[in-house]
Design an enzyme around this catalytic site. Structure first.
Site, mmCIF file in Angstrom:
data_model
loop_
_atom_site.group_PDB
_atom_site.id
_atom_site.type_symbol
_atom_site.label_atom_id
_atom_site.label_comp_id
_atom_site.label_asym_id
_atom_site.label_seq_id
_atom_site.Cartn_x
_atom_site.Cartn_y
_atom_site.Cartn_z
ATOM 1 N N GLY A 177 19.329 -26.041 37.218
ATOM 2 C CA GLY A 177 18.339 -25.733 37.543
ATOM 3 C C GLY A 177 17.394 -25.676 36.380
ATOM 4 O O GLY A 177 17.917 -25.659 35.417
ATOM 5 N N TYR A 178 16.138 -25.315 36.541
ATOM 6 C CA TYR A 178 14.984 -25.343 35.465
ATOM 7 C C TYR A 178 14.180 -23.910 35.270
ATOM 8 O O TYR A 178 13.569 -23.524 36.409
ATOM 9 C CB TYR A 178 14.130 -26.450 35.324
ATOM 10 C CG TYR A 178 14.838 -27.670 35.252
ATOM 11 C CD1 TYR A 178 14.761 -28.249 33.930
ATOM 12 C CD2 TYR A 178 15.603 -28.351 36.300
ATOM 13 C CE1 TYR A 178 15.239 -29.496 33.698
ATOM 14 C CE2 TYR A 178 16.141 -29.635 35.918
ATOM 15 C CZ TYR A 178 16.199 -29.955 34.858
ATOM 16 O OH TYR A 178 16.664 -31.240 34.439
ATOM 17 N N LEU A 179 14.552 -23.159 34.132
ATOM 18 C CA LEU A 179 13.609 -22.121 33.964
ATOM 19 C C LEU A 179 12.061 -22.470 33.806
ATOM 20 O O LEU A 179 11.449 -21.890 33.978
ATOM 21 C CB LEU A 179 14.226 -21.475 32.745
ATOM 22 C CG LEU A 179 15.393 -20.674 33.094
ATOM 23 C CD1 LEU A 179 16.165 -19.959 31.806
ATOM 24 C CD2 LEU A 179 15.249 -19.490 34.129
ATOM 25 N N GLU A 232 13.300 -22.084 38.668
ATOM 26 C CA GLU A 232 12.334 -22.579 39.658
ATOM 27 C C GLU A 232 13.098 -23.097 41.071
ATOM 28 O O GLU A 232 14.406 -23.340 41.078
ATOM 29 C CB GLU A 232 11.512 -23.674 39.110
ATOM 30 C CG GLU A 232 10.589 -23.202 38.045
ATOM 31 C CD GLU A 232 10.095 -24.541 37.157
ATOM 32 O OE1 GLU A 232 9.940 -25.502 37.646
ATOM 33 O OE2 GLU A 232 9.509 -24.326 35.988
#
Length: 156
Positions: free
Chosen positions: A29-31, A83
């Site tokens: 996942g992406y912060l 996100e």
């Protein structure tokens, strides 16, 4: 701190699997997914990683990359802060003359997409292109994992 230089390609068929010497399950996942600084949290098998990538150069083949391993429980906690959208894939490693391809077979909303990347020391380095390598995707932002999270392959 390192500069990552890689080329990316579509993969045709499944022949790469019989040539693979390693495979691993990846969830990420992406912060932050902004192109200027993506911050990725990855769980690969039973290990956690945090990676920061900068914006690519004009060709899209080179960009800053920094990665550190972290405890699995910390990566699992950080994934929950990411996100919306998750990348779920199996990565296969395939050796060829000139380097090792990392072939990502996507699952979930990106099911059906298979891409290969090869890291190079120089953008112009020569390498063998196995018969399962298709169209070059280097620099095509819609194939970046951070974009596939927002606009999955199944919705194209």
């Amino acid at each position: 701190m390192a500069q990552e230089i890689e080329k990316k390609f579509l993969v045709i068929g499944n022949d790469f699997k019989k040539e693979a010497f390693e495979s691993s399950k990846i969830i990420q996942g992406y912060l932050s997914s902004v192109p200027e600084r993506t911050v990725r949290i990855r769980i690969r098998d039973q290990s956690g990683f945090i990676t920061i990538k900068g914006i690519g150069n004009q060709s899209g083949a080179s960009r800053f990359e920094w990665e550190k391993e972290m405890p699995l429980n910390e990566a699992e906690a950080l994934i929950k802060l990411c996100e919306p959208g998750v990348i779920d894939k199996t990565r296969y490693k395939v050796k060829t003359n000139g380097g090792t391809f990392e072939v990502d077979e996507f699952h979930g909303e990106n099911n059906g997409l298979v891409v290969a990347e090869i890291e190079l020391a120089n953008e112009n380095d020569a390498f063998d292109r196995p018969n399962w390598i298709g169209k070059e995707l280097t620099g095509d932002k819609k194939y970046y994992n951070a974009m596939l999270m927002k606009s999955p392959f199944s919705k194209w």
